[in-house]
Motif scaffolding. Structure first.
Motif, PDB file in Angstrom:
ATOM      1  N   LEU A  57       0.850  -1.201   0.000  1.00  0.00           N
ATOM      2  CA  LEU A  57       0.000   0.000   0.000  1.00  0.00           C
ATOM      3  C   LEU A  57       0.881   1.245   0.000  1.00  0.00           C
ATOM      4  N   TYR A  58       0.574   2.196  -0.925  1.00  0.00           N
ATOM      5  CA  TYR A  58       1.326   3.444  -0.994  1.00  0.00           C
ATOM      6  C   TYR A  58       0.346   4.623  -1.121  1.00  0.00           C
ATOM      7  N   PRO A  59      -0.074   5.198   0.016  1.00  0.00           N
ATOM      8  CA  PRO A  59      -0.964   6.362  -0.052  1.00  0.00           C
ATOM      9  C   PRO A  59      -0.176   7.640  -0.345  1.00  0.00           C
ATOM     10  N   GLY A  60      -0.792   8.557  -1.071  1.00  0.00           N
ATOM     11  CA  GLY A  60      -0.111   9.799  -1.439  1.00  0.00           C
ATOM     12  C   GLY A  60       1.078   9.511  -2.337  1.00  0.00           C
ATOM     13  N   CYS A  61       0.875   8.571  -3.244  1.00  0.00           N
ATOM     14  CA  CYS A  61       1.980   8.092  -4.106  1.00  0.00           C
ATOM     15  C   CYS A  61       2.432   9.134  -5.122  1.00  0.00           C
ATOM     16  N   GLY A  62       1.509  10.044  -5.532  1.00  0.00           N
ATOM     17  CA  GLY A  62       1.852  10.946  -6.623  1.00  0.00           C
ATOM     18  C   GLY A  62       2.241  10.122  -7.840  1.00  0.00           C
ATOM     19  N   SER A  63       3.280  10.559  -8.538  1.00  0.00           N
ATOM     20  CA  SER A  63       3.723   9.801  -9.720  1.00  0.00           C
ATOM     21  C   SER A  63       4.948   8.943  -9.380  1.00  0.00           C
ATOM     22  N   ILE A  87      -2.703   5.023  -3.869  1.00  0.00           N
ATOM     23  CA  ILE A  87      -3.852   5.911  -3.624  1.00  0.00           C
ATOM     24  C   ILE A  87      -3.385   7.366  -3.657  1.00  0.00           C
ATOM     25  N   ASP A  88      -4.118   8.177  -4.411  1.00  0.00           N
ATOM     26  CA  ASP A  88      -3.806   9.616  -4.421  1.00  0.00           C
ATOM     27  C   ASP A  88      -5.072  10.374  -4.831  1.00  0.00           C
ATOM     28  N   ILE A  89      -5.173  11.610  -4.362  1.00  0.00           N
ATOM     29  CA  ILE A  89      -6.336  12.414  -4.750  1.00  0.00           C
ATOM     30  C   ILE A  89      -6.172  12.967  -6.165  1.00  0.00           C
ATOM     31  N   GLN A  90      -4.968  12.950  -6.669  1.00  0.00           N
ATOM     32  CA  GLN A  90      -4.714  13.447  -8.031  1.00  0.00           C
ATOM     33  C   GLN A  90      -4.663  12.266  -9.016  1.00  0.00           C
ATOM     34  N   PRO A  91      -5.012  12.541 -10.289  1.00  0.00           N
ATOM     35  CA  PRO A  91      -4.944  11.463 -11.284  1.00  0.00           C
ATOM     36  C   PRO A  91      -3.500  11.260 -11.752  1.00  0.00           C
ATOM     37  N   ARG A 129      -8.020   6.679  -7.183  1.00  0.00           N
ATOM     38  CA  ARG A 129      -8.033   8.129  -6.972  1.00  0.00           C
ATOM     39  C   ARG A 129      -9.033   8.436  -5.865  1.00  0.00           C
ATOM     40  N   GLN A 130      -8.524   8.664  -4.690  1.00  0.00           N
ATOM     41  CA  GLN A 130      -9.395   8.859  -3.527  1.00  0.00           C
ATOM     42  C   GLN A 130      -8.623   9.517  -2.379  1.00  0.00           C
ATOM     43  N   ASP A 131      -9.361  10.139  -1.499  1.00  0.00           N
ATOM     44  CA  ASP A 131      -8.777  10.671  -0.268  1.00  0.00           C
ATOM     45  C   ASP A 131      -8.527   9.464   0.652  1.00  0.00           C
ATOM     46  N   VAL A 132      -7.283   9.214   0.983  1.00  0.00           N
ATOM     47  CA  VAL A 132      -6.964   7.994   1.745  1.00  0.00           C
ATOM     48  C   VAL A 132      -7.627   7.991   3.119  1.00  0.00           C
ATOM     49  N   PHE A 133      -7.861   9.180   3.676  1.00  0.00           N
ATOM     50  CA  PHE A 133      -8.441   9.222   5.023  1.00  0.00           C
ATOM     51  C   PHE A 133      -9.903   8.759   5.006  1.00  0.00           C
ATOM     52  N   SER A 134     -10.626   9.064   3.932  1.00  0.00           N
ATOM     53  CA  SER A 134     -11.998   8.537   3.854  1.00  0.00           C
ATOM     54  C   SER A 134     -11.987   7.067   3.417  1.00  0.00           C
ATOM     55  N   GLU A 147       5.537   4.729   2.528  1.00  0.00           N
ATOM     56  CA  GLU A 147       5.129   6.135   2.616  1.00  0.00           C
ATOM     57  C   GLU A 147       6.329   7.042   2.400  1.00  0.00           C
ATOM     58  N   ARG A 148       6.115   8.114   1.647  1.00  0.00           N
ATOM     59  CA  ARG A 148       7.199   9.066   1.381  1.00  0.00           C
ATOM     60  C   ARG A 148       6.579  10.451   1.168  1.00  0.00           C
ATOM     61  N   ALA A 149       7.098  11.431   1.905  1.00  0.00           N
ATOM     62  CA  ALA A 149       6.648  12.827   1.766  1.00  0.00           C
ATOM     63  C   ALA A 149       5.144  12.975   1.972  1.00  0.00           C
ATOM     64  N   PHE A 150       4.622  12.365   3.024  1.00  0.00           N
ATOM     65  CA  PHE A 150       3.188  12.434   3.327  1.00  0.00           C
ATOM     66  C   PHE A 150       2.956  12.910   4.757  1.00  0.00           C
ATOM     67  N   ILE A 152       2.907  15.941   6.305  1.00  0.00           N
ATOM     68  CA  ILE A 152       1.988  17.060   6.573  1.00  0.00           C
ATOM     69  C   ILE A 152       0.544  16.612   6.391  1.00  0.00           C
ATOM     70  N   MET A 153       0.301  15.817   5.355  1.00  0.00           N
ATOM     71  CA  MET A 153      -1.079  15.388   5.048  1.00  0.00           C
ATOM     72  C   MET A 153      -1.662  14.545   6.183  1.00  0.00           C
ATOM     73  N   LYS A 154      -0.876  13.623   6.719  1.00  0.00           N
ATOM     74  CA  LYS A 154      -1.448  12.713   7.721  1.00  0.00           C
ATOM     75  C   LYS A 154      -1.557  13.368   9.098  1.00  0.00           C
TER      76      LYS A 154
HETATM   77  C1  LIG Z   1       4.490  15.687  -1.407  1.00  0.00           C
HETATM   78  S1  LIG Z   1       3.611  14.645  -2.512  1.00  0.00           S
HETATM   79  C2  LIG Z   1       4.514  13.146  -2.367  1.00  0.00           C
HETATM   80  C3  LIG Z   1       4.341  12.277  -3.559  1.00  0.00           C
HETATM   81  C4  LIG Z   1       5.152  10.977  -3.494  1.00  0.00           C
HETATM   82  N1  LIG Z   1       4.893  10.251  -2.289  1.00  0.00           N
HETATM   83  C5  LIG Z   1       6.637  11.245  -3.629  1.00  0.00           C
HETATM   84  O1  LIG Z   1       7.394  10.966  -2.688  1.00  0.00           O
HETATM   85  O2  LIG Z   1       7.055  11.737  -4.696  1.00  0.00           O
HETATM   86  C6  LIG Z   1       2.127  14.302  -1.595  1.00  0.00           C
HETATM   87  C7  LIG Z   1       1.099  13.538  -2.387  1.00  0.00           C
HETATM   88  O3  LIG Z   1      -0.005  13.253  -1.512  1.00  0.00           O
HETATM   89  C8  LIG Z   1      -1.205  13.404  -2.244  1.00  0.00           C
HETATM   90  N2  LIG Z   1      -2.287  13.625  -1.272  1.00  0.00           N
HETATM   91  C9  LIG Z   1      -2.525  14.730  -0.509  1.00  0.00           C
HETATM   92  N3  LIG Z   1      -3.566  14.533   0.306  1.00  0.00           N
HETATM   93  C10 LIG Z   1      -4.008  13.276   0.069  1.00  0.00           C
HETATM   94  C11 LIG Z   1      -5.070  12.498   0.598  1.00  0.00           C
HETATM   95  N4  LIG Z   1      -5.889  12.982   1.526  1.00  0.00           N
HETATM   96  N5  LIG Z   1      -5.248  11.232   0.126  1.00  0.00           N
HETATM   97  C12 LIG Z   1      -4.407  10.737  -0.830  1.00  0.00           C
HETATM   98  N6  LIG Z   1      -3.389  11.442  -1.368  1.00  0.00           N
HETATM   99  C13 LIG Z   1      -3.192  12.686  -0.938  1.00  0.00           C
HETATM  100  C14 LIG Z   1      -0.925  14.587  -3.171  1.00  0.00           C
HETATM  101  O4  LIG Z   1      -1.798  14.621  -4.267  1.00  0.00           O
HETATM  102  C15 LIG Z   1       0.517  14.310  -3.574  1.00  0.00           C
HETATM  103  O5  LIG Z   1       0.589  13.483  -4.729  1.00  0.00           O
END
Ligand SMILES: C[S@@+](CC[C@H](N)C(=O)[O-])C[C@H]1O[C@@H](n2cnc3c(N)ncnc32)[C@H](O)[C@@H]1O
Length: 206
Positions: A57-63, A87-91, A129-134, A147-150, A152-154
């Motif tokens: 599982l990789y939430p907030g994966c981006g690209s 999982i990411d909110i962006q496509p 494509r979804q908000d991981v928290f919901s 998990e990487r660079a997530f 602030i979001m969590k």
């Molecule tokens: C700083 S980027 C990190 C991307 C990737 N993990 C990396 O290391 O390159 C944070 C990512 O979290 C996604 N994101 C932000 N809030 C989110 C949420 N509630 N659920 C899922 N993804 C989310 C953003 O769209 C963005 O792609």
């Protein structure tokens, strides 16, 4: 001059599965900062895990398709088949396909899923494509959490980390560059240069 990495999405044709097509290392290197690439070498001092199959599982994966693969290469050398749940909110799937094509990895696709071979390992990616928290209540159990660079979001979701730990299977492995310090994981002695926040953790659930 500083290194700049930019990716522009372009239409990419799925060319099908090709086990023998290995990534072009020179082109892979264009997607990672030299310093980060050098720090990945620090993983080689760790005793690798013996999983043969896994769900990751990789939430907030981006690209970011490449980092979980780098960790797979170094920490799971015996793995043959991995199901990625991204999982990411962006496509982000279009960018992921562009990157795979750029580095010479051929894939087959179906709606929001792609399958490809990475150095002989079969990787099956489901992009959600979804908000991981919901999505938390609907998440399946998994063997590897990445998990990487997530960080602030969590921060906004106090239940996030306990929930992730509850869904990580026994003997499952957590790899994160932030948080999770309060859980009783069997932690590997990781060098903090591996993460941007000085909180890098790789741990097995007992
Ligand atoms: C700083 S980027 C990190 C991307 C990737 N993990 C990396 O290391 O390159 C944070 C990512 O979290 C996604 N994101 C932000 N809030 C989110 C949420 N509630 N659920 C899922 N993804 C989310 C953003 O769209 C963005 O792609």
């Amino acid at each position: 001059m500083g290194q700049v990495i930019s990716v522009i999405e372009r239409p990419v044709t799925a060319k099908g599965l090709r086990k023998e097509a290995f990534p072009n290392e020179k082109r892979v290197r264009k997607y990672i900062f030299d310093e980060e690439y050098a720090s990945l070498g620090l993983l080689s001092s760790l005793v690798p895990f013996s999983h043969r199959q896994a769900t990751l599982l990789y939430p907030g994966c981006g690209s970011d398709i490449l980092f979980p693969l780098f960790y797979l290469d170094r920490l799971f050398p015996q793995v043959e088949n991995v199901h990625y749940i991204f999982i990411d909110i962006q496509p982000c799937l279009g960018l992921i396909k562009t990157i795979l094509d750029d580095v010479g990895v051929s894939f087959k696709e179906k709606k929001n899923s792609i399958d490809f071979y990475w150095k002989g390992k079969l990787i099956q990616v489901d992009f959600i494509r979804q908000d991981v928290f919901s999505a938390l209540p609907t998440l399946p159990e998994f063997d590897i959490y990445f998990e990487r660079a997530f960080r602030i979001m969590k921060d906004s979701c106090a239940q996030y980390e306990p929930f992730i730990i509850s869904k990580l299977k026994k003997n499952g492995v957590l790899i994160s560059d932030s948080g999770f310090s309060q859980f009783p994981l069997e932690r590997l002695p990781v060098d903090q240069r591996l993460g941007a926040y000085g909180e890098m953790i790789i741990g097995k659930k007992k």
